[in-house]
Design a protein around this motif. Structure first.
Motif, PDB file in Angstrom:
ATOM      1  N   ASN A 126       0.840  -1.207   0.000  1.00  0.00           N
ATOM      2  CA  ASN A 126       0.000   0.000   0.000  1.00  0.00           C
ATOM      3  C   ASN A 126       0.870   1.250   0.000  1.00  0.00           C
ATOM      4  N   TYR A 127       2.059   1.133  -0.594  1.00  0.00           N
ATOM      5  CA  TYR A 127       3.008   2.250  -0.660  1.00  0.00           C
ATOM      6  C   TYR A 127       3.588   2.275  -2.074  1.00  0.00           C
ATOM      7  N   PRO A 128       4.141   3.409  -2.482  1.00  0.00           N
ATOM      8  CA  PRO A 128       4.634   3.510  -3.868  1.00  0.00           C
ATOM      9  C   PRO A 128       5.937   2.755  -4.073  1.00  0.00           C
ATOM     10  N   VAL A 129       6.028   2.076  -5.189  1.00  0.00           N
ATOM     11  CA  VAL A 129       7.265   1.422  -5.624  1.00  0.00           C
ATOM     12  C   VAL A 129       7.458   1.745  -7.103  1.00  0.00           C
ATOM     13  N   ARG A 130       8.706   1.687  -7.525  1.00  0.00           N
ATOM     14  CA  ARG A 130       9.029   1.922  -8.936  1.00  0.00           C
ATOM     15  C   ARG A 130       9.868   0.769  -9.444  1.00  0.00           C
ATOM     16  N   ILE A 131       9.591   0.354 -10.678  1.00  0.00           N
ATOM     17  CA  ILE A 131      10.370  -0.696 -11.330  1.00  0.00           C
ATOM     18  C   ILE A 131      11.258  -0.037 -12.371  1.00  0.00           C
ATOM     19  N   TYR A 132      12.543  -0.240 -12.228  1.00  0.00           N
ATOM     20  CA  TYR A 132      13.530   0.413 -13.091  1.00  0.00           C
ATOM     21  C   TYR A 132      14.315  -0.654 -13.846  1.00  0.00           C
ATOM     22  N   LEU A 133      14.274  -0.586 -15.178  1.00  0.00           N
ATOM     23  CA  LEU A 133      15.020  -1.506 -16.046  1.00  0.00           C
ATOM     24  C   LEU A 133      16.176  -0.739 -16.665  1.00  0.00           C
ATOM     25  N   GLN A 134      17.377  -1.275 -16.534  1.00  0.00           N
ATOM     26  CA  GLN A 134      18.566  -0.609 -17.053  1.00  0.00           C
ATOM     27  C   GLN A 134      19.271  -1.523 -18.049  1.00  0.00           C
ATOM     28  N   ASN A 135      19.407  -1.057 -19.282  1.00  0.00           N
ATOM     29  CA  ASN A 135      20.110  -1.811 -20.321  1.00  0.00           C
ATOM     30  C   ASN A 135      21.589  -1.427 -20.318  1.00  0.00           C
ATOM     31  N   ARG A 136      22.445  -2.432 -20.265  1.00  0.00           N
ATOM     32  CA  ARG A 136      23.888  -2.218 -20.275  1.00  0.00           C
ATOM     33  C   ARG A 136      24.512  -3.029 -21.403  1.00  0.00           C
ATOM     34  N   PHE A 137      25.653  -2.561 -21.872  1.00  0.00           N
ATOM     35  CA  PHE A 137      26.407  -3.362 -22.822  1.00  0.00           C
ATOM     36  C   PHE A 137      26.942  -4.604 -22.116  1.00  0.00           C
ATOM     37  N   VAL A 138      26.888  -5.727 -22.812  1.00  0.00           N
ATOM     38  CA  VAL A 138      27.392  -6.966 -22.228  1.00  0.00           C
ATOM     39  C   VAL A 138      28.899  -6.830 -21.997  1.00  0.00           C
ATOM     40  N   ASP A 139      29.321  -7.143 -20.794  1.00  0.00           N
ATOM     41  CA  ASP A 139      30.727  -7.024 -20.419  1.00  0.00           C
ATOM     42  C   ASP A 139      31.238  -8.397 -19.971  1.00  0.00           C
ATOM     43  N   LEU A 140      32.152  -8.959 -20.748  1.00  0.00           N
ATOM     44  CA  LEU A 140      32.703 -10.280 -20.458  1.00  0.00           C
ATOM     45  C   LEU A 140      34.105 -10.189 -19.858  1.00  0.00           C
ATOM     46  N   THR A 141      34.457  -9.023 -19.338  1.00  0.00           N
ATOM     47  CA  THR A 141      35.811  -8.847 -18.802  1.00  0.00           C
ATOM     48  C   THR A 141      36.080  -9.782 -17.634  1.00  0.00           C
ATOM     49  N   GLU A 142      35.144  -9.861 -16.706  1.00  0.00           N
ATOM     50  CA  GLU A 142      35.368 -10.701 -15.525  1.00  0.00           C
ATOM     51  C   GLU A 142      35.412 -12.191 -15.867  1.00  0.00           C
ATOM     52  N   PRO A 143      34.509 -12.725 -16.715  1.00  0.00           N
ATOM     53  CA  PRO A 143      34.660 -14.143 -17.107  1.00  0.00           C
ATOM     54  C   PRO A 143      35.976 -14.428 -17.819  1.00  0.00           C
ATOM     55  N   ILE A 144      36.415 -13.502 -18.673  1.00  0.00           N
ATOM     56  CA  ILE A 144      37.686 -13.701 -19.371  1.00  0.00           C
ATOM     57  C   ILE A 144      38.844 -13.682 -18.381  1.00  0.00           C
ATOM     58  N   GLU A 145      38.804 -12.777 -17.420  1.00  0.00           N
ATOM     59  CA  GLU A 145      39.855 -12.739 -16.398  1.00  0.00           C
ATOM     60  C   GLU A 145      39.866 -14.022 -15.570  1.00  0.00           C
ATOM     61  N   GLU A 146      38.686 -14.554 -15.265  1.00  0.00           N
ATOM     62  CA  GLU A 146      38.614 -15.789 -14.485  1.00  0.00           C
ATOM     63  C   GLU A 146      39.210 -16.961 -15.262  1.00  0.00           C
ATOM     64  N   ILE A 147      38.914 -17.050 -16.562  1.00  0.00           N
ATOM     65  CA  ILE A 147      39.492 -18.118 -17.386  1.00  0.00           C
ATOM     66  C   ILE A 147      41.007 -17.977 -17.456  1.00  0.00           C
ATOM     67  N   THR A 148      41.470 -16.737 -17.631  1.00  0.00           N
ATOM     68  CA  THR A 148      42.912 -16.497 -17.703  1.00  0.00           C
ATOM     69  C   THR A 148      43.606 -16.899 -16.408  1.00  0.00           C
ATOM     70  N   ASN A 149      43.012 -16.562 -15.276  1.00  0.00           N
ATOM     71  CA  ASN A 149      43.607 -16.925 -13.984  1.00  0.00           C
ATOM     72  C   ASN A 149      43.643 -18.439 -13.790  1.00  0.00           C
ATOM     73  N   GLN A 150      42.594 -19.127 -14.234  1.00  0.00           N
ATOM     74  CA  GLN A 150      42.581 -20.583 -14.115  1.00  0.00           C
ATOM     75  C   GLN A 150      43.644 -21.226 -15.006  1.00  0.00           C
ATOM     76  N   ILE A 151      43.854 -20.659 -16.188  1.00  0.00           N
ATOM     77  CA  ILE A 151      44.899 -21.189 -17.073  1.00  0.00           C
ATOM     78  C   ILE A 151      46.276 -21.029 -16.429  1.00  0.00           C
ATOM     79  N   GLU A 152      46.514 -19.841 -15.868  1.00  0.00           N
ATOM     80  CA  GLU A 152      47.813 -19.586 -15.254  1.00  0.00           C
ATOM     81  C   GLU A 152      48.017 -20.427 -13.997  1.00  0.00           C
TER      82      GLU A 152
END
Length: 309
Positions: A126-152
Protein backbone atom coordinates in the motif's frame (compact mmCIF):
# COMPACT_ATOMS: atom_id res chain seq x y z
CA UNK A 1 2.95 62.35 -82.18
CA UNK A 2 0.94 59.80 -80.22
CA UNK A 3 2.97 56.96 -81.71
CA UNK A 4 6.23 58.64 -80.67
CA UNK A 5 5.07 59.08 -77.07
CA UNK A 6 3.93 55.45 -76.96
CA UNK A 7 7.29 54.27 -78.23
CA UNK A 8 9.12 56.47 -75.69
CA UNK A 9 6.91 55.12 -72.89
CA UNK A 10 7.63 51.52 -73.87
CA UNK A 11 11.37 52.23 -74.03
CA UNK A 12 11.30 53.91 -70.61
CA UNK A 13 9.38 50.99 -69.11
CA UNK A 14 11.79 48.50 -70.63
CA UNK A 15 14.77 50.50 -69.31
CA UNK A 16 13.36 50.60 -65.76
CA UNK A 17 12.53 46.90 -65.83
CA UNK A 18 15.99 45.95 -67.11
CA UNK A 19 17.75 48.12 -64.48
CA UNK A 20 15.66 46.56 -61.71
CA UNK A 21 16.44 43.03 -62.91
CA UNK A 22 20.17 43.83 -63.11
CA UNK A 23 19.98 45.57 -59.70
CA UNK A 24 21.50 48.71 -61.20
CA UNK A 25 20.46 52.32 -60.51
CA UNK A 26 17.68 53.53 -62.78
CA UNK A 27 19.45 56.86 -63.43
CA UNK A 28 22.85 56.16 -65.05
CA UNK A 29 24.60 59.05 -63.27
CA UNK A 30 23.73 57.65 -59.84
CA UNK A 31 26.40 55.54 -58.10
CA UNK A 32 25.57 51.95 -57.32
CA UNK A 33 24.88 51.31 -53.62
CA UNK A 34 27.59 49.22 -52.00
CA UNK A 35 26.32 46.72 -49.44
CA UNK A 36 27.99 46.70 -46.11
CA UNK A 37 30.38 43.79 -45.99
CA UNK A 38 32.12 44.54 -42.76
CA UNK A 39 34.02 41.55 -41.56
CA UNK A 40 34.96 40.92 -37.96
CA UNK A 41 38.22 39.46 -36.78
CA UNK A 42 36.90 35.91 -36.97
CA UNK A 43 36.16 36.25 -40.72
CA UNK A 44 32.36 36.51 -40.47
CA UNK A 45 30.15 39.45 -41.23
CA UNK A 46 29.10 41.66 -38.35
CA UNK A 47 25.44 40.81 -38.86
CA UNK A 48 26.26 37.11 -38.97
CA UNK A 49 28.30 37.44 -35.80
CA UNK A 50 25.32 39.00 -34.06
CA UNK A 51 23.07 36.22 -35.30
CA UNK A 52 25.54 33.56 -34.19
CA UNK A 53 25.97 35.06 -30.77
CA UNK A 54 22.22 35.33 -30.35
CA UNK A 55 21.73 31.72 -31.47
CA UNK A 56 24.47 30.58 -29.12
CA UNK A 57 22.83 32.42 -26.23
CA UNK A 58 19.47 30.84 -27.03
CA UNK A 59 21.08 27.40 -27.27
CA UNK A 60 22.79 27.78 -23.90
CA UNK A 61 19.55 28.99 -22.33
CA UNK A 62 17.74 25.98 -23.78
CA UNK A 63 20.36 23.60 -22.43
CA UNK A 64 20.02 25.15 -18.99
CA UNK A 65 16.25 24.69 -19.11
CA UNK A 66 16.43 21.06 -20.27
CA UNK A 67 16.41 18.63 -17.38
CA UNK A 68 18.69 15.60 -17.37
CA UNK A 69 17.37 12.06 -16.81
CA UNK A 70 18.96 12.08 -13.36
CA UNK A 71 17.05 15.23 -12.36
CA UNK A 72 13.81 13.76 -13.69
CA UNK A 73 14.27 10.47 -11.89
CA UNK A 74 15.91 11.73 -8.68
CA UNK A 75 15.10 15.41 -8.04
CA UNK A 76 16.66 17.22 -5.06
CA UNK A 77 19.22 14.51 -4.40
CA UNK A 78 21.70 15.05 -1.56
CA UNK A 79 23.70 11.83 -1.86
CA UNK A 80 23.94 8.14 -1.05
CA UNK A 81 23.83 7.34 2.66
CA UNK A 82 23.24 4.14 4.66
CA UNK A 83 22.33 2.14 1.52
CA UNK A 84 19.75 4.75 0.55
CA UNK A 85 19.50 7.63 -1.88
CA UNK A 86 18.65 10.72 0.15
CA UNK A 87 16.72 13.80 -0.94
CA UNK A 88 16.58 17.30 0.51
CA UNK A 89 13.07 16.87 2.00
CA UNK A 90 13.89 13.83 4.20
CA UNK A 91 12.76 11.46 1.48
CA UNK A 92 14.75 8.28 0.84
CA UNK A 93 14.94 5.66 -1.90
CA UNK A 94 16.24 2.13 -1.40
CA UNK A 95 17.33 -0.02 -4.36
CA UNK A 96 16.79 -3.76 -4.65
CA UNK A 97 17.99 -5.85 -7.58
CA UNK A 98 15.77 -8.67 -8.84
CA UNK A 99 17.26 -11.74 -10.50
CA UNK A 100 15.06 -12.68 -13.47
CA UNK A 101 13.43 -16.04 -14.02
CA UNK A 102 12.96 -17.35 -17.56
CA UNK A 103 9.17 -17.34 -17.60
CA UNK A 104 8.66 -18.71 -21.13
CA UNK A 105 10.77 -21.82 -20.56
CA UNK A 106 8.53 -22.93 -17.68
CA UNK A 107 5.52 -25.18 -18.00
CA UNK A 108 2.03 -23.76 -17.28
CA UNK A 109 2.06 -24.87 -13.64
CA UNK A 110 5.40 -23.19 -12.94
CA UNK A 111 4.24 -20.04 -14.75
CA UNK A 112 1.15 -20.02 -12.54
CA UNK A 113 3.36 -20.11 -9.42
CA UNK A 114 5.38 -17.13 -10.71
CA UNK A 115 2.21 -15.18 -11.54
CA UNK A 116 0.69 -15.85 -8.12
CA UNK A 117 3.88 -14.76 -6.33
CA UNK A 118 4.08 -11.48 -8.23
CA UNK A 119 0.34 -10.75 -7.96
CA UNK A 120 0.36 -11.49 -4.22
CA UNK A 121 3.21 -9.04 -3.66
CA UNK A 122 1.47 -6.32 -5.68
CA UNK A 123 -1.78 -6.85 -3.75
CA UNK A 124 -0.01 -6.67 -0.38
CA UNK A 125 1.70 -3.29 -0.81
CA UNK A 126 0.00 0.00 0.00
CA UNK A 127 3.01 2.25 -0.66
CA UNK A 128 4.63 3.51 -3.87
CA UNK A 129 7.26 1.42 -5.62
CA UNK A 130 9.03 1.92 -8.94
CA UNK A 131 10.37 -0.70 -11.33
CA UNK A 132 13.53 0.41 -13.09
CA UNK A 133 15.02 -1.51 -16.05
CA UNK A 134 18.57 -0.61 -17.05
CA UNK A 135 20.11 -1.81 -20.32
CA UNK A 136 23.89 -2.22 -20.27
CA UNK A 137 26.41 -3.36 -22.82
CA UNK A 138 27.39 -6.97 -22.23
CA UNK A 139 30.73 -7.02 -20.42
CA UNK A 140 32.70 -10.28 -20.46
CA UNK A 141 35.81 -8.85 -18.80
CA UNK A 142 35.37 -10.70 -15.53
CA UNK A 143 34.66 -14.14 -17.11
CA UNK A 144 37.69 -13.70 -19.37
CA UNK A 145 39.85 -12.74 -16.40
CA UNK A 146 38.61 -15.79 -14.49
CA UNK A 147 39.49 -18.12 -17.39
CA UNK A 148 42.91 -16.50 -17.70
CA UNK A 149 43.61 -16.92 -13.98
CA UNK A 150 42.58 -20.58 -14.12
CA UNK A 151 44.90 -21.19 -17.07
CA UNK A 152 47.81 -19.59 -15.25
CA UNK A 153 47.07 -21.49 -12.03
CA UNK A 154 46.73 -24.89 -13.70
CA UNK A 155 50.02 -26.76 -13.66
CA UNK A 156 48.94 -29.98 -15.41
CA UNK A 157 47.26 -28.32 -18.40
CA UNK A 158 48.27 -29.97 -21.69
CA UNK A 159 48.92 -28.07 -24.90
CA UNK A 160 45.55 -28.94 -26.49
CA UNK A 161 43.57 -27.68 -23.49
CA UNK A 162 45.73 -24.56 -23.30
CA UNK A 163 45.16 -23.80 -26.98
CA UNK A 164 41.41 -24.43 -26.59
CA UNK A 165 41.26 -21.95 -23.68
CA UNK A 166 43.13 -19.28 -25.67
CA UNK A 167 40.79 -19.75 -28.63
CA UNK A 168 37.77 -19.48 -26.36
CA UNK A 169 39.05 -16.21 -24.89
CA UNK A 170 39.65 -14.86 -28.39
CA UNK A 171 36.13 -15.92 -29.49
CA UNK A 172 34.56 -14.25 -26.45
CA UNK A 173 36.40 -10.99 -27.12
CA UNK A 174 35.44 -11.10 -30.80
CA UNK A 175 31.81 -11.88 -29.97
CA UNK A 176 31.64 -8.90 -27.63
CA UNK A 177 33.22 -6.49 -30.13
CA UNK A 178 31.42 -7.70 -33.25
CA UNK A 179 28.21 -5.76 -32.55
CA UNK A 180 26.50 -4.02 -29.62
CA UNK A 181 24.96 -6.54 -27.25
CA UNK A 182 22.90 -5.65 -24.22
CA UNK A 183 21.82 -7.15 -20.95
CA UNK A 184 18.97 -5.90 -18.78
CA UNK A 185 19.27 -5.24 -15.06
CA UNK A 186 16.02 -5.14 -13.07
CA UNK A 187 15.56 -3.03 -9.95
CA UNK A 188 12.74 -2.19 -7.56
CA UNK A 189 12.90 1.29 -6.05
CA UNK A 190 11.22 1.83 -2.68
CA UNK A 191 10.44 5.43 -1.68
CA UNK A 192 9.71 6.70 1.81
CA UNK A 193 9.47 10.17 3.35
CA UNK A 194 10.16 10.70 7.05
CA UNK A 195 7.80 13.12 8.78
CA UNK A 196 9.80 14.84 11.51
CA UNK A 197 6.66 15.76 13.44
CA UNK A 198 5.85 12.07 13.92
CA UNK A 199 9.20 11.28 15.53
CA UNK A 200 9.53 11.06 19.29
CA UNK A 201 12.71 12.80 20.32
CA UNK A 202 14.27 13.10 23.75
CA UNK A 203 16.36 16.05 22.60
CA UNK A 204 17.19 17.83 19.36
CA UNK A 205 20.68 16.38 19.17
CA UNK A 206 19.65 12.98 17.82
CA UNK A 207 17.21 14.25 15.16
CA UNK A 208 19.46 13.31 12.23
CA UNK A 209 20.14 9.88 13.65
CA UNK A 210 16.44 9.22 14.25
CA UNK A 211 15.56 10.28 10.68
CA UNK A 212 18.10 7.86 9.19
CA UNK A 213 17.05 5.07 11.52
CA UNK A 214 13.36 5.53 10.75
CA UNK A 215 13.91 5.56 6.98
CA UNK A 216 16.29 2.59 7.01
CA UNK A 217 14.01 0.41 9.18
CA UNK A 218 10.90 1.15 7.12
CA UNK A 219 12.55 0.63 3.74
CA UNK A 220 14.32 -2.52 4.91
CA UNK A 221 10.96 -3.92 6.02
CA UNK A 222 9.55 -3.27 2.55
CA UNK A 223 12.51 -4.93 0.85
CA UNK A 224 12.18 -7.97 3.12
CA UNK A 225 8.47 -8.23 2.30
CA UNK A 226 9.22 -8.17 -1.43
CA UNK A 227 11.96 -10.75 -0.96
CA UNK A 228 9.66 -13.16 0.86
CA UNK A 229 6.83 -12.86 -1.63
CA UNK A 230 8.88 -12.98 -4.83
CA UNK A 231 11.07 -15.82 -3.61
CA UNK A 232 8.06 -18.11 -4.00
CA UNK A 233 8.26 -17.43 -7.72
CA UNK A 234 12.05 -18.07 -7.72
CA UNK A 235 12.75 -14.34 -8.13
CA UNK A 236 15.64 -13.44 -5.84
CA UNK A 237 15.64 -9.91 -4.42
CA UNK A 238 18.86 -8.44 -3.02
CA UNK A 239 19.41 -5.09 -1.34
CA UNK A 240 21.95 -2.78 -2.99
CA UNK A 241 24.61 -1.16 -0.82
CA UNK A 242 26.03 2.34 -1.29
CA UNK A 243 28.45 0.91 -3.85
CA UNK A 244 25.64 -0.81 -5.75
CA UNK A 245 23.55 2.37 -5.94
CA UNK A 246 26.56 4.34 -7.17
CA UNK A 247 27.18 1.70 -9.85
CA UNK A 248 23.56 1.95 -11.09
CA UNK A 249 23.86 5.73 -11.37
CA UNK A 250 27.25 5.42 -13.09
CA UNK A 251 25.88 3.09 -15.78
CA UNK A 252 22.81 5.27 -16.23
CA UNK A 253 24.96 8.23 -17.35
CA UNK A 254 27.95 6.43 -18.87
CA UNK A 255 26.40 3.56 -20.78
CA UNK A 256 28.68 3.88 -23.81
CA UNK A 257 31.82 4.68 -21.83
CA UNK A 258 31.24 2.01 -19.20
CA UNK A 259 32.41 -0.78 -21.51
CA UNK A 260 35.91 0.77 -21.53
CA UNK A 261 35.94 2.70 -18.27
CA UNK A 262 34.41 -0.04 -16.17
CA UNK A 263 33.05 0.84 -12.77
CA UNK A 264 34.85 -2.09 -11.16
CA UNK A 265 38.14 -0.87 -12.60
CA UNK A 266 37.54 2.54 -11.07
CA UNK A 267 36.93 0.82 -7.77
CA UNK A 268 40.04 -1.34 -8.10
CA UNK A 269 42.21 1.65 -8.91
CA UNK A 270 40.78 3.46 -5.86
CA UNK A 271 39.47 6.37 -7.89
CA UNK A 272 36.34 6.23 -5.73
CA UNK A 273 38.29 6.62 -2.49
CA UNK A 274 37.74 9.86 -0.60
CA UNK A 275 41.16 9.74 1.02
CA UNK A 276 44.49 8.31 -0.06
CA UNK A 277 44.46 6.21 3.13
CA UNK A 278 41.60 4.03 1.89
CA UNK A 279 41.35 0.41 3.06
CA UNK A 280 43.88 -1.87 1.38
CA UNK A 281 44.17 -5.61 1.06
CA UNK A 282 46.77 -7.30 3.31
CA UNK A 283 48.77 -8.39 0.27
CA UNK A 284 49.03 -4.85 -1.03
CA UNK A 285 50.05 -3.53 2.39
CA UNK A 286 52.85 -6.10 2.62
CA UNK A 287 53.99 -5.29 -0.93
CA UNK A 288 53.97 -1.55 -0.20
CA UNK A 289 55.96 -1.99 2.99
CA UNK A 290 58.52 -4.09 1.13
CA UNK A 291 58.90 -1.36 -1.49
CA UNK A 292 59.30 1.26 1.22
CA UNK A 293 61.97 -0.81 3.00
CA UNK A 294 63.78 -1.39 -0.27
CA UNK A 295 63.74 2.33 -1.06
CA UNK A 296 64.94 3.19 2.46
CA UNK A 297 67.85 0.76 2.24
CA UNK A 298 68.84 2.15 -1.15
CA UNK A 299 68.83 5.68 0.24
CA UNK A 300 70.93 4.65 3.24
CA UNK A 301 73.44 2.87 1.03
CA UNK A 302 73.71 5.91 -1.24
CA UNK A 303 74.23 8.12 1.80
CA UNK A 304 77.02 5.86 3.10
CA UNK A 305 78.76 5.83 -0.26
CA UNK A 306 78.65 9.60 -0.40
CA UNK A 307 80.09 9.89 3.12
CA UNK A 308 82.92 7.48 2.31
CA UNK A 309 83.72 9.42 -0.84
Amino acid sequence: MTDVLLILGLLAGGWVFSRIVLKEPILPWKDKKVKSNTVNKKGTKASDAKKMSKAQIEKEALLEQESTPFQEMFPNVIGVQDHMLRYSDNEFTMFAEVEPVNYFLRDPEEQEVIDIAFETWLASINYPVRIYLQNRFVDLTEPIEEITNQIEAAEDLNSAAYEFALNMIEDLEQWQKSQPRYETKRYILFDYKVEVKDLRLDNEDDLEERILEKAFNELTRRVQAARQQLRRGEMEVSLLTNDGITEVIYYAFNRRKAIKNRYRDLERQEKLAIYSTADQSPERIVRTKAEIDKFTQTEKQASRNSDEA
